[in-house]
Design an enzyme around this catalytic site. Structure first.
Site, mmCIF file in Angstrom:
data_model
loop_
_atom_site.group_PDB
_atom_site.id
_atom_site.type_symbol
_atom_site.label_atom_id
_atom_site.label_comp_id
_atom_site.label_asym_id
_atom_site.label_seq_id
_atom_site.Cartn_x
_atom_site.Cartn_y
_atom_site.Cartn_z
ATOM 1 N N GLN A 1 28.640 27.828 -2.867
ATOM 2 C CA GLN A 1 29.825 28.072 -2.037
ATOM 3 C C GLN A 1 29.599 27.676 -0.585
ATOM 4 O OE1 GLN A 1 30.670 32.361 -3.941
ATOM 5 N NE2 GLN A 1 32.420 31.456 -2.915
ATOM 6 N N HIS A 2 30.684 27.565 0.136
ATOM 7 C CA HIS A 2 30.742 27.554 1.618
ATOM 8 C C HIS A 2 30.306 26.280 2.317
ATOM 9 C CE1 HIS A 2 31.063 31.782 0.711
ATOM 10 N NE2 HIS A 2 29.780 31.916 0.455
ATOM 11 N N ASP B 1 30.146 29.222 -7.359
ATOM 12 C CA ASP B 1 29.182 29.500 -8.435
ATOM 13 C C ASP B 1 29.197 30.961 -8.892
ATOM 14 O OD1 ASP B 1 27.914 30.368 -6.093
ATOM 15 O OD2 ASP B 1 26.091 29.200 -6.430
HETATM 16 O O1 LIG Z 1 26.658 31.908 -0.408
HETATM 17 C C1 LIG Z 1 26.668 32.300 -1.553
HETATM 18 C C2 LIG Z 1 27.701 33.266 -2.017
HETATM 19 O O2 LIG Z 1 28.529 33.720 -1.007
HETATM 20 C C3 LIG Z 1 25.634 31.796 -2.505
HETATM 21 O O3 LIG Z 1 25.619 32.532 -3.703
HETATM 22 C C4 LIG Z 1 25.851 30.329 -2.766
HETATM 23 O O4 LIG Z 1 27.048 30.183 -3.521
HETATM 24 C C5 LIG Z 1 24.650 29.643 -3.382
HETATM 25 O O5 LIG Z 1 24.315 30.116 -4.619
HETATM 26 P P1 LIG Z 1 22.985 29.729 -5.439
HETATM 27 O O6 LIG Z 1 22.851 28.255 -5.383
HETATM 28 O O7 LIG Z 1 21.860 30.461 -4.828
HETATM 29 O O8 LIG Z 1 23.260 30.216 -6.822
#
Ligand SMILES: O=C(CO)[C@@H](O)[C@H](O)COP(=O)(O)O
Ligand SMILES: Nc1ncnc2c1ncn2[C@@H]1O[C@H](COP(=O)(O)OP(=O)(O)O)[C@@H](O)[C@H]1O
Length: 468
Positions: free
Chosen positions: A71-72, A230
């Site tokens: 995300q983000h 994700d």
């Molecule tokens: O920033 C967040 C949720 O807000 C993280 O969960 C990212 O979405 C990355 O996830 P992974 O790659 O560690 O699963």
């Protein structure tokens, strides 16, 4: 057999699953690594996705495809659709001062949770755009569209048909801090605040419904689903229903709960995100989870399995050692400049086994803190479903119930974000009103003797680091 494909473009790698749309059984799969670092050229994700699709036997025979992703991340595009600069990822903390500035400028944390459900921290996209406006004004001035990693990859799979064609979904849009998941609308005023300019002309991806398709695969014409963040993908892959909680140990450590109502946490610990079905997914996310085990395995000169065995050979409490694993700074609590520390070392307790144990107790103690943050909103968490790369660790499975003080449900070894994306693709392909139900065979439920003193010691050390 109708096949569909789900993709998880996560922080460290990309995973592709080709799945039987009827049963959810995985028929083929592939993966490829992403570059290290918190600033990545999106072209590297695209190259990795190509490799992973090829190792999954290609996607020419699938009826629909959907992309879940980290995300983000800020993917800034110019008017021609070219990437303006490398993407800043969710775990890049350089925009922490921008997050504080934005928080203040709108009138404080409560104003932000009222507007978009989350208090800005360095992870959220809006803060990265503010950093861009301040640090690289020429780049900011060239921004004609802003996408997230999953939006950009969906658009690439469609042949990058012009920025107006970009699409996203509600779960990932809710992590930008310029989308209101309750009103289901972008807050262009907040995008403009972040970019320090009128952002009326900036293209934002169209937010599709949970089973809506806006684009098709350039290669085969198969419909592309809306995709998802994700964590929403994992909830979908696990088939979580309202009130059920996931615990993900990947690069991030995440406690997420499916909820029919939004959560507004002005303390900032919980982000009021959306899920991929039309509900909400309040979550607490840390910057330090599975990589902590990578660091300790390297330091101790062992692999993950031996690290786990060492940890299990030590007594609960690691002889008094407490690891605050804030290696990458931290988001929950918001300590972007923090570093990790190992406390209470003596000649007697400084053994390899205690060091390994402290790593597991530190990461799981931090997750217990995240669980408490979720509970403080009235969610009765008695059970979590464990996913993410470190869920493969036998030591995590053994230690998690005792350290977290809850039952831990371990689904069969798998890639649940990619499975959730595949489920979304199957939903799109079927045109059905409801999301497909794919039962998970072989789920284990683990319990253990509660060890509240480990949580307590961790919480005290963290409170000290916060200066409270
Ligand atoms: O920033 C967040 C949720 O807000 C993280 O969960 C990212 O979405 C990355 O996830 P992974 O790659 O560690 O699963
Ligand atoms: N058996 C294991 N024990 C602990 N950590 C593991 C194990 N297997 C994989 N990992 C770790 O899991 C992480 C990758 O998990 P993943 O969920 O794919 O991450 P992300 O979604 O952030 O890309 C890596 O840091 C890897 O070292």
């Amino acid at each position: 057999m109708t096949l569909v494909a789900g993709i998880d473009s996560s922080t460290q790698s990309v995973k592709v699953l080709v799945v039987d749309a009827e049963s959810g059984a995985v028929v083929r799969q592939g993966r490829a690594a992403h570059p290290d670092g918190t600033e990545v050229a999106p072209s590297a994700w695209w190259t990795a996705l190509g490799e992973a699709m090829e190792s999954a036997g290609g996607l020419d025979d699938v009826a629909a495809v959907s992309v879940g992703g980290q995300q983000h991340g800020m993917v800034a595009l110019d008017a021609s659709g070219a990437v303006i600069r490398d993407a800043l990822l969710w775990n890049d903390t350089r925009s922490a001062p921008a997050a504080s500035d934005l928080t203040e400028e709108l009138g404080g944390p409560q104003a932000w949770v009222d507007a978009v459900g989350s208090v800005p921290v360095a992870s959220l996209t809006a803060t990265k755009l503010r950093w861009l406006a301040d640090a690289e004004p020429d780049h900011a001035a060239a921004v004609a569209a802003v996408a997230l990693p999953h939006d950009w990859l969906t658009w690439q799979l469609a042949g990058a048909p012009g920025i107006e064609a970009l699409v996203t979904d509600r779960s990932d849009a809710s992590g930008t801090a310029y989308f209101d998941a309750v009103g289901n609308a972008y807050r262009r005023d907040l995008l403009g605040l972040a970019l320090r300019r009128d952002a009326a002309d900036v293209v934002l991806p169209r937010v599709l419904g949970p089973a809506e398709s806006g684009l098709a695969m350039a290669t085969s014409g198969a419909p592309l689903g809306p995709g998802c963040g994700d964590n929403a993908g994992a909830a979908l892959g696990l088939g979580l229903t309202p009130g059920e909680t996931s615990l993900s140990l990947g690069t991030s450590g995440v406690v997420a709960v499916v909820s029919t109502t939004p959560v507004a946490d002005a303390s900032g610990a919980i982000n009021g995100f959306a899920d991929a079905t039309g509900e909400y997914l309040p979550l607490a996310c840390t910057l330090n989870a599975a990589q902590v085990f990578d660091v300790f395995a390297r330091l101790l000169g062992v692999d993950h399995r031996a690290l786990g065995e060492l940890a299990l050979s030590a007594e609960p409490g690691a002889g008094g050692l407490v690891l605050l694993p804030l290696f990458n700074g931290e988001r929950t609590p918001n300590l972007p400049d923090a570093t990790a520390s190992l406390r209470h070392m003596t000649m007697a307790n400084s053994t390899r086994a205690n060091l390994a144990r402290a790593a597991f107790e530190g990461v799981l103690g931090h997750m217990a803190y995240a669980l408490d943050a979720v509970r403080s909103f009235g969610v009765a968490v008695e059970r979590v479903s464990l996913v993410g790369g470190a869920a493969k660790s036998a030591a995590i499975r053994q230690l998690a119930p005792s350290i977290l003080g809850v039952e831990v449900v371990v689904p069969p070894d798998g890639e649940y974000v990619a499975l959730g994306a595949a489920k979304q693709a199957a939903w799109v392909a079927s045109g059905a009103a409801e999301v497909p139900v794919w039962p998970l065979a072989g789920v284990e439920t683990l319990a253990g003797d509660d060890t509240p003193f480990i949580r307590q010691r961790f919480a005290e050390a963290l409170a000290e680091a916060e200066g409270v």
